[in-house]
Design a protein around this motif. Structure first.
Motif, PDB file in Angstrom:
ATOM      1  N   LEU A 148       0.808  -1.221   0.000  1.00 57.95           N
ATOM      2  CA  LEU A 148       0.000   0.000   0.000  1.00 57.95           C
ATOM      3  C   LEU A 148       0.845   1.276   0.000  1.00 57.95           C
ATOM      4  O   LEU A 148       0.296   2.369  -0.037  1.00 57.95           O
ATOM      5  N   THR A 149       2.150   1.148   0.065  1.00 60.30           N
ATOM      6  CA  THR A 149       3.031   2.316   0.031  1.00 60.30           C
ATOM      7  C   THR A 149       4.175   2.059  -0.945  1.00 60.30           C
ATOM      8  O   THR A 149       4.687   0.933  -0.998  1.00 60.30           O
ATOM      9  N   PRO A 150       4.572   3.083  -1.693  1.00 59.24           N
ATOM     10  CA  PRO A 150       5.726   2.907  -2.593  1.00 59.24           C
ATOM     11  C   PRO A 150       7.056   2.908  -1.835  1.00 59.24           C
ATOM     12  O   PRO A 150       8.085   2.523  -2.380  1.00 59.24           O
ATOM     13  N   GLU A 151       7.034   3.327  -0.569  1.00 56.40           N
ATOM     14  CA  GLU A 151       8.257   3.390   0.233  1.00 56.40           C
ATOM     15  C   GLU A 151       8.661   1.979   0.659  1.00 56.40           C
ATOM     16  O   GLU A 151       7.813   1.115   0.852  1.00 56.40           O
ATOM     17  N   ARG A 152       9.941   1.772   0.836  1.00 53.81           N
ATOM     18  CA  ARG A 152      10.472   0.478   1.253  1.00 53.81           C
ATOM     19  C   ARG A 152      11.196   0.624   2.582  1.00 53.81           C
ATOM     20  O   ARG A 152      11.963   1.569   2.773  1.00 53.81           O
ATOM     21  N   PRO A 153      10.960  -0.325   3.495  1.00 51.60           N
ATOM     22  CA  PRO A 153      11.646  -0.240   4.790  1.00 51.60           C
ATOM     23  C   PRO A 153      13.145  -0.474   4.645  1.00 51.60           C
ATOM     24  O   PRO A 153      13.589  -1.195   3.749  1.00 51.60           O
TER      25      PRO A 153
END
Length: 170
Positions: A144-149
């Motif tokens: 649900l987010t384009p960010e990656r941990p």
């Protein structure tokens, strides 16, 4: 406390609930937000409670919805995001009362929540995300987010709670 007064704060807990993950629940550098402000007594006979009840205090500094955070862009150095994670729970459930319950539109709620948390983070700010995958798998949430941990840790008795750390691009 108004949303305007958050400028002096460096940390936002976007859905603080009972502040249970905080060692210092009155930390002077943090602003605690939640959409609920209430004291609730629920049935709980665990841990030998003689009266069979437990009282929860949800006392945010600011009433807010994590899908629409009332702060300007780039306000916080660190955001804690521990949204509700239960799909199914009874109306008087201890778990739903303590942790909250996902709405029928939970995917869009979490998509908007991630976007808002990253919006209010300063460049190179850090987002700490906590998720329990009892009902919804972490991979579904991360989609649900384009960010990656950057990294994370699995914890809890069943290894179902995940702590992830993200950093906003500069």
């Amino acid at each position: 406390m108004s949303a305007d007064s958050a400028v002096k704060f460096k940390v936002l807990d976007a859905c603080c609930g009972t502040r249970m993950m905080w060692f210092d629940r009155q930390h002077q550098g943090a602003v605690f937000g939640d959409k609920r402000s209430e004291t609730i007594t629920v049935t709980d006979r665990s841990h030998g409670r003689e009266n069979g009840t437990r009282t929860l205090h949800i006392e945010p500094d600011v009433l807010m919805d994590f899908r629409d955070i009332p702060y300007p862009d780039n306000t916080f150095r660190l955001v804690a995001f521990d949204p509700p994670h239960l799909e199914r729970a009874g109306p008087k459930s201890w778990m739903a009362t303590k942790y909250g319950k996902l709405s029928d539109n939970w995917r869009e709620d979490l998509r908007r929540g991630f976007a808002e948390c990253f919006r209010v983070l300063e460049p190179e700010g850090v987002l700490v995300f906590k998720w329990n995958e009892t009902h919804v798998k972490l991979r579904e949430v991360l989609a649900l987010t384009p960010e990656r941990p950057l990294f994370g840790q699995v914890s809890g008795r069943g290894g179902l709670t995940h702590w992830l750390v993200f950093m906003k691009e500069s």
